[in-house]
Design an enzyme around this catalytic site. Sequence first.
Site, PDB file in Angstrom:
ATOM      1  N   GLY A  16       0.667  -1.334  -0.242  1.00  0.00           N
ATOM      2  CA  GLY A  16       0.056   0.126  -0.149  1.00  0.00           C
ATOM      3  C   GLY A  16       0.882   1.232  -0.091  1.00  0.00           C
ATOM      4  O   GLY A  16       0.490   2.116  -0.679  1.00  0.00           O
ATOM      5  N   CYS A  17       2.024   1.275   0.735  1.00  0.00           N
ATOM      6  CA  CYS A  17       2.860   2.354   1.131  1.00  0.00           C
ATOM      7  C   CYS A  17       3.620   2.616  -0.475  1.00  0.00           C
ATOM      8  O   CYS A  17       3.666   3.787  -0.875  1.00  0.00           O
ATOM      9  CB  CYS A  17       3.833   2.146   1.913  1.00  0.00           C
ATOM     10  N   THR A  18       3.867   1.616  -1.220  1.00  0.00           N
ATOM     11  CA  THR A  18       4.606   1.848  -2.309  1.00  0.00           C
ATOM     12  C   THR A  18       3.447   2.306  -3.594  1.00  0.00           C
ATOM     13  O   THR A  18       3.994   3.099  -4.284  1.00  0.00           O
ATOM     14  CB  THR A  18       5.103   0.556  -2.810  1.00  0.00           C
TER      15      THR A  18
END
Length: 156
Positions: free
Chosen positions: A47-49
């Site tokens: 998700g952060c990527t």
Amino acid sequence: MTEARLAPGDLAPDFTLHDQDDNPVTLSSLRGSRVVLYFYPEAMTPGCTTEACDFRDNLNSFASAGVRVLGVSKDDVVKLKTFAERDRLNYTLLSDQDLGVQQRYGVWGEKSLYGKIVVGSIRSTFVVGADGRLEKAWYNVKATGHVARVRRELGL
């Protein structure tokens, strides 16, 4: 665990954190420019990527409007450097290992993760105006589609 949530009109809590190149960055030194300050749980996770790459892919629209983008996580500068290089992130990532900034922004606390209550970084985004006051404050956002919402609300 975390302080009260911030709202538009509040003075953005000032801080100095180190970036992926281990250089200090102080929020108040950016006064005169708008800043998108986004908090994410952990570098190099799916998700952060997704969110980081979405900011990367839309950076020109922010930059052409004079808006700086800063990403903040609890990761150390070595991991941030690896993340920036791996995904060609062309903006500043900041390390908040002691969680002081996340606590002051109200983004460290309980959240639901796969149906379990855990303590961690709550994905959140703030727009800091040129005067240092918050224009927008979004808590507990989804990684996918959030950058489009930020751009839309900023008229970019």
